[in-house]
Structures are given as structure tokens and as C-alpha cells.
Scaffold this active site. Structure first.
Site, PDB file in Angstrom:
ATOM      1  N   HIS A 315       0.849  -1.180   0.000  1.00  8.31           N
ATOM      2  CA  HIS A 315       0.000   0.000   0.000  1.00  8.31           C
ATOM      3  C   HIS A 315       0.884   1.228   0.000  1.00  8.31           C
ATOM      4  CE1 HIS A 315      -3.127   2.848   1.165  1.00  8.31           C
ATOM      5  NE2 HIS A 315      -3.966   1.947   0.726  1.00  8.31           N
ATOM      6  N   ASP A 372      -7.995  -5.389   0.309  1.00 13.96           N
ATOM      7  CA  ASP A 372      -8.475  -6.250  -0.775  1.00 13.96           C
ATOM      8  C   ASP A 372      -8.085  -7.708  -0.591  1.00 13.96           C
ATOM      9  OD1 ASP A 372      -9.649  -4.144  -2.159  1.00 13.96           O
ATOM     10  OD2 ASP A 372      -7.706  -3.549  -2.960  1.00 13.96           O
TER      11      ASP A 372
HETATM   12  N1  ACO Z   1       4.004  -7.945  -4.599  1.00 15.98           N
HETATM   13  C1  ACO Z   1       5.353  -7.979  -4.753  1.00 15.98           C
HETATM   14  N2  ACO Z   1       6.147  -6.890  -4.664  1.00 15.98           N
HETATM   15  C2  ACO Z   1       5.569  -5.711  -4.409  1.00 15.98           C
HETATM   16  C3  ACO Z   1       4.156  -5.590  -4.228  1.00 15.98           C
HETATM   17  C4  ACO Z   1       3.383  -6.774  -4.332  1.00 15.98           C
HETATM   18  N3  ACO Z   1       2.057  -6.724  -4.179  1.00 15.98           N
HETATM   19  N4  ACO Z   1       3.859  -4.309  -3.991  1.00 15.98           N
HETATM   20  C5  ACO Z   1       5.014  -3.629  -4.019  1.00 15.98           C
HETATM   21  N5  ACO Z   1       6.047  -4.462  -4.268  1.00 15.98           N
HETATM   22  C6  ACO Z   1       7.474  -4.116  -4.327  1.00 15.98           C
HETATM   23  C7  ACO Z   1       7.816  -3.397  -5.638  1.00 15.98           C
HETATM   24  O1  ACO Z   1       8.211  -4.310  -6.647  1.00 15.98           O
HETATM   25  C8  ACO Z   1       8.945  -2.504  -5.190  1.00 15.98           C
HETATM   26  O2  ACO Z   1      10.101  -3.283  -5.057  1.00 15.98           O
HETATM   27  P1  ACO Z   1      11.547  -2.654  -5.418  1.00 15.98           P
HETATM   28  O3  ACO Z   1      11.790  -1.586  -4.391  1.00 15.98           O
HETATM   29  O4  ACO Z   1      12.482  -3.797  -5.317  1.00 15.98           O
HETATM   30  O5  ACO Z   1      11.436  -2.084  -6.798  1.00 15.98           O
HETATM   31  C9  ACO Z   1       8.534  -2.073  -3.782  1.00 15.98           C
HETATM   32  O6  ACO Z   1       7.720  -3.161  -3.288  1.00 15.98           O
HETATM   33  C10 ACO Z   1       7.725  -0.771  -3.735  1.00 15.98           C
HETATM   34  O7  ACO Z   1       6.625  -0.891  -4.613  1.00 15.98           O
HETATM   35  P2  ACO Z   1       5.958   0.346  -5.367  1.00 15.98           P
HETATM   36  O8  ACO Z   1       5.148  -0.154  -6.524  1.00 15.98           O
HETATM   37  O9  ACO Z   1       6.994   1.386  -5.657  1.00 15.98           O
HETATM   38  O10 ACO Z   1       4.999   0.917  -4.237  1.00 15.98           O
HETATM   39  P3  ACO Z   1       3.777   1.910  -4.447  1.00 15.98           P
HETATM   40  O11 ACO Z   1       3.540   2.555  -3.138  1.00 15.98           O
HETATM   41  O12 ACO Z   1       3.997   2.789  -5.617  1.00 15.98           O
HETATM   42  O13 ACO Z   1       2.557   0.921  -4.836  1.00 15.98           O
HETATM   43  C11 ACO Z   1       0.709  -0.536  -4.688  1.00 15.98           C
HETATM   44  C12 ACO Z   1       1.563   0.525  -3.972  1.00 15.98           C
HETATM   45  C13 ACO Z   1       0.260  -0.009  -6.066  1.00 15.98           C
HETATM   46  C14 ACO Z   1      -0.545  -0.776  -3.866  1.00 15.98           C
HETATM   47  C15 ACO Z   1       1.536  -1.833  -4.845  1.00 15.98           C
HETATM   48  O14 ACO Z   1       1.933  -2.300  -3.572  1.00 15.98           O
HETATM   49  C16 ACO Z   1       0.770  -2.929  -5.595  1.00 15.98           C
HETATM   50  O15 ACO Z   1       0.773  -2.939  -6.831  1.00 15.98           O
HETATM   51  N6  ACO Z   1       0.098  -3.867  -4.851  1.00 15.98           N
HETATM   52  C17 ACO Z   1      -0.689  -4.919  -5.466  1.00 15.98           C
HETATM   53  C18 ACO Z   1      -2.042  -4.362  -5.915  1.00 15.98           C
HETATM   54  C19 ACO Z   1      -2.950  -4.072  -4.751  1.00 15.98           C
HETATM   55  O16 ACO Z   1      -3.132  -4.864  -3.856  1.00 15.98           O
HETATM   56  N7  ACO Z   1      -3.576  -2.878  -4.809  1.00 15.98           N
HETATM   57  C20 ACO Z   1      -4.573  -2.458  -3.815  1.00 15.98           C
HETATM   58  C21 ACO Z   1      -4.064  -1.305  -2.990  1.00 15.98           C
HETATM   59  S1  ACO Z   1      -5.226  -0.883  -1.761  1.00 15.98           S
HETATM   60  C22 ACO Z   1      -6.433  -0.080  -2.581  1.00 15.98           C
HETATM   61  O17 ACO Z   1      -6.247   0.619  -3.527  1.00 15.98           O
HETATM   62  C23 ACO Z   1      -7.767  -0.255  -2.078  1.00 15.98           C
END
Ligand code: ACO
Length: 426
Positions: A315, A372
Site C-alpha cells: 500500500h 483487498d
Molecule cells: N508484490 C510484490 N512486490 C511488491 C508488491 C506486491 N504486491 N507491492 C510492491 N512491491 C514491491 C515493488 O516491486 C517494489 O520493489 P523494489 O523496491 O524492489 O522495486 C517495492 O515493493 C515498492 O513498490 P511500489 O510499486 O513502488 O509501491 P507503491 O507505493 O507505488 O505501490 C501498490 C503501492 C500499487 C498498492 C503496490 O503495492 C501494488 O501494486 N500492490 C498490489 C495491488 C494491490 O493490492 N492494490 C490495492 C491497494 S489498496 C487499494 O487501492 C484499495
């Protein structure tokens, strides 16, 4: 004396001063509205990771502590002691309703839950099988043409009427979108049913309002199902300046109709990085299929060369357990024996959670389960088909979007949302 921050441009040694404004809770902000005027440069913040885009008094999140409050009240208290409609009233009016206020609010929403007959034709233009989110965002935009006067609201009663209308109609819009998607006849809302029960009724009923009787003759909409869905709506009611709310405020800043702004919010929510994640979670759990395969998918999630992500994990704001996820996990455990929860999916989810919470990849990136991750298993037990998971998020979030829209409109001096860019073209 004002608190300030001084920034020095190390190229020429010039210093610039900016005001620091304190929040009532959470981080202060540096007011950089004069940055371009003073320095001739823009600030750059891809994805707005360090940017406060507005002033707000509605929702507070402490992502480090895993805390969420609507109008100062903790989400745990709202979810355990209050209904979704009380929460809506709280968000709209900054106070919980007393008994009479709640009754009036509830009755008004029941009366406003019908759709104009002409709007039904719009659903019929979509192909059978169309995703309900497509029909829902379109129908919400179309609603602006039926209530065009909401474009120029003059007083508080106008705001309230506009907000109550969209909150009341959203479950009907969502249910109609679903029924059309499967080629089933529309079921009109039943004024004798509560907000949440009515939605389940419009999803499940047969023409004429008849409910299917189970083999044991059991009642078709159980109180525990209504309570579970009501809690899900409450947990989704608002969430500060997330992507869809920022979209709603952005559209509000152009002066467009409020329902068009909500329609834009619905479209933004659909993406799987945002509200679309709840549908993706359950599809992912089904794809994994068994507890034995969890390790394989955890390895894929950690592989930088694989685009696979664990849906329902991570998140932007929470660097701790999402408090809404904790509430849902408890709810899931409570419902396990009373509703027909899919134990295979639950076991896979529990295994993923167990491994991820002890794995350095997830720990070091502070990736915890989000809301979620747990909602899908509960929604499946409520007989909600997967394409309706995100529309359910929409129903819950409509109150948040419209409250944020109203807050934006009432604030003096708000400008059109118009960011700049770092130009790297020819
Ligand atoms: N699985 C594996 N790795 C992940 C995940 C995940 N679900 N989420 C983040 N990471 C990793 C990224 O690859 C990144 O790694 P790195 O530093 O080695 O490059 C690091 O964690 C940071 O991730 P970002 O994408 O930069 O974080 P951001 O804050 O931009 O994204 C997000 C947040 C979009 C929610 C992301 O965690 C994601 O895509 N999660 C899965 C989708 C999801 O569950 N979305 C619902 C969010 S809650 C809502 O909207 C109601």
C-alpha cells in the site's frame, strides 16, 4: 512568527524560504506554492509520494501506526459499533446521527433509490457479459443529465440533496449493471428493505421480488450476511487522497457536474493497482489453486524480472498492517462457520500471509496485506460474483468521493488542478 524551511541552490548559493504549516494530526507540510515564482523551477514528485494536494478535515491515516479515522473516529469503533448509514451521515455532517436523524436519513435514501425509467435503456446498450464497472461508470455519468441542477448548488440543503441522491442510487445502478451483464431482468429496489439488504435483494431476487428458497427452506438474506456486507461498505467509505479521490477532486476543480466527477472516480478505481485489486486477489488465489503452490508464487512475486505481484499486498500509505484488513480478517474468521467460506481459498490466503509476513523481501519493503486481500473470500461467501467486487467498493466509496467533492467546493481559493512537467522531449 511563522515556521519556515530554507532551501539552498548549491549551484549559486541562493537561498529560498518556505512556510511550514502544521497539521492537527500527522506530518506538517512545506508550502511550496511560491516555489516556481521564487526559483523559476518546478518541484518533481512522480506518483505524489511526498505531496499533499489539498487541505482536508475528513479522513486521517497514519500509515506507520496503521491507523485510520473518519472525522476523528477510529475505523475499529465505526466498524464494531455503527452501521454504514451512520458512517455516511458522519462523513457528510461531521457528527454521528441521533436516532431521529438516522431514521430520516435512512428513509430519504430508501425513497431516492429508484432510477429514472429512461436510464434503464442505457444499460441495455451494453453487450451481455460487459463488465459491470463499464456500465456503472457510464450510468453514473448519465445520471448528471437527469439532475443537471446539481451543477449549480447554492446552499447546504442543495449539497445534501445531491449527495443523498447519489448514495441512494449507487446500489441500484450497480445491481442493474450486474443483472444486465448476465442477461437477467432488473429488480427494482424494495422500499421496505434497508440500504445493505436491498442491494443483496436486487442482486439475488427473481422477477416479482420472489426470493429463492433453499433446500431447508432457510431465509434467503441472512442477518449475518447483511452485517458482513455493511461492515465491508463501512471499511471502504473513505480513504483520504487516494488515486480515485484525487481524480474526483481534479474533476471538481474544473467545475464539472458532481456525478461526472464520481463517474471519473469509478473509472480510476477500476484499475488493479487500486480498487480492481479485490477482483484480482480472488482470481490469483484460484490460479494458485492449492497451498502446495504458494511458495512458487511467492518466489515469482520476489523475482525482479517477473511482473507478477501478490495482489492484495502493499500500500502506498500503510507501511504496517492496513487496519481495515485486520478487521476483515477477524470478520472472515467469525464468518467461517456461519457462512460457507471457501476453506481452500482461505487456507491459500493464510499461507501467503504467513510466508510473506516472515520473508525479508516483504518485511524490508513493508508490504502487508491490504483491505483487498481479505474482502474477496467474504464476498464469495455472500454469493457475490467476482466482477461485482469492485462495484461493491464503488457503493461503499461513493460517500467518501461526494464528501470530498463537497469539501473542495466549499473551500475558498481552490484552483484548477494543473500540474506541470519535466520536459525531456525535442
Ligand atoms: N508484490 C510484490 N512486490 C511488491 C508488491 C506486491 N504486491 N507491492 C510492491 N512491491 C514491491 C515493488 O516491486 C517494489 O520493489 P523494489 O523496491 O524492489 O522495486 C517495492 O515493493 C515498492 O513498490 P511500489 O510499486 O513502488 O509501491 P507503491 O507505493 O507505488 O505501490 C501498490 C503501492 C500499487 C498498492 C503496490 O503495492 C501494488 O501494486 N500492490 C498490489 C495491488 C494491490 O493490492 N492494490 C490495492 C491497494 S489498496 C487499494 O487501492 C484499495
Amino acid at each position: 512568527m511563522k515556521n519556515t524551511m530554507t532551501m539552498t541552490d548549491n549551484r549559486d548559493g541562493k537561498s529560498y524560504e518556505f512556510e511550514i504549516r502544521d497539521a492537527t494530526r500527522g506530518p506538517s507540510v512545506v508550502d511550496i506554492s511560491s516555489f516556481y515564482g521564487q526559483t523559476g523551477m518546478f518541484t518533481y514528485d512522480n506518483g505524489f509520494t511526498s505531496t499533499a494536494s489539498c487541505e482536508s478535515e475528513i479522513t486521517f491515516i497514519d500509515g506507520v501506526e496503521g491507523e485510520l479515522r473518519y472525522r476523528g473516529i477510529r475505523i475499529e469503533e465505526l466498524a464494531s459499533k455503527h452501521s454504514y448509514l451512520e458512517t455516511c451521515y458522519l462523513l457528510l455532517n461531521s457528527k454521528l446521527p441521533d436516532e431521529t436523524e438516522l431514521l430520516k436519513f435512512d428513509l430519504e435514501l430508501r425513497h431516492r433509490s429508484l432510477l429514472h425509467e429512461n436510464l434503464k435503456n442505457l444499460f441495455n446498450t451494453f453487450p451481455t457479459g460487459a463488465h459491470p464497472m463499464a456500465a456503472l461508470s457510464s450510468a453514473t455519468a448519465a445520471l448528471s443529465s437527469f439532475y443537471y441542477s446539481h451543477l449549480n448548488i447554492a446552499d447546504e440543503s442543495g449539497y445534501q440533496e445531491m449527495a443523498r441522491r447519489i448514495i441512494a442510487k449507487m446500489p441500484t445502478l450497480a445491481a442493474f449493471a450486474y443483472r444486465h451483464s448476465i442477461g437477467a431482468p432488473f429488480i427494482q429496489p424494495d422500499i421496505e428493505r434497508s440500504f445493505t439488504e436491498n442491494f443483496l435483494y436486487m442482486m439475488r431476487a427473481y422477477p416479482g421480488g420472489k426470493m429463492h428458497i433453499g433446500i431447508n427452506g432457510e431465509q434467503k438474506i441472512k442477518a449475518i450476511e447483511i452485517k458482513a456486507l455493511d461492515t465491508i461498505f463501512t471499511l471502504h467509505a473513505d480513504h483520504e487522497q487516494n488515486a480515485s479521490t484525487t481524480t474526483v477532486r481534479g474533476v471538481a476543480s474544473t467545475g464539472a457536474h458532481p456525478y461526472v466527477a464520481i463517474s471519473a472516480g469509478i473509472s480510476a478505481l477500476w484499475g488493479r493497482a487500486h480498487g480492481g485489486a479485490n477482483e484480482s486477489v480472488i482470481k490469483q488465489l484460484e490460479m494458485i489453486g492449492s497451498v502446495e503452490r504458494v511458495d512458487e508464487f511467492i518466489a515469482r512475486a520476489k523475482d525482479p524480472n517477473d511482473e507478477f505481484r501478490l495482489m492484495g499486498f502493499g500500500h502506498r500509505v500503510y507501511k504496517n498492517f492496513d487496519p481495515r484488513a485486520k478487521i476483515l480478517k477477524t470478520l472472515q474468521d467469525q464468518l467461517k462457520n456461519e457462512l460457507n467460506l471457501d476453506s481452500n481459498l482461505m487456507n491459500i490466503a493464510n499461507k501467503i500471509e504467513e510466508i510473506a509476513l516472515s520473508d525479508d523481501y516483504f518485511i524490508s519493503r513493508k508490504l502487508y496485506p491490504n483491505i483487498d486481500f481479505y474482502s474477496g473470500v467474504i464476498l464469495t461467501a455472500l454469493q457475490i460474483p467476482k466482477p461485482m467486487f469492485t462495484p461493491i467498493f464503488v457503493i461503499g466509496r461513493t460517500i467518501g468521493w461526494i464528501t470530498q467533492w463537497i469539501e473542495f467546493k466549499k473551500q475558498k481559493g481552490n484552483k484548477i488542478a494543473r500540474p506541470r512537467q519535466l520536459y525531456l522531449g525535442k
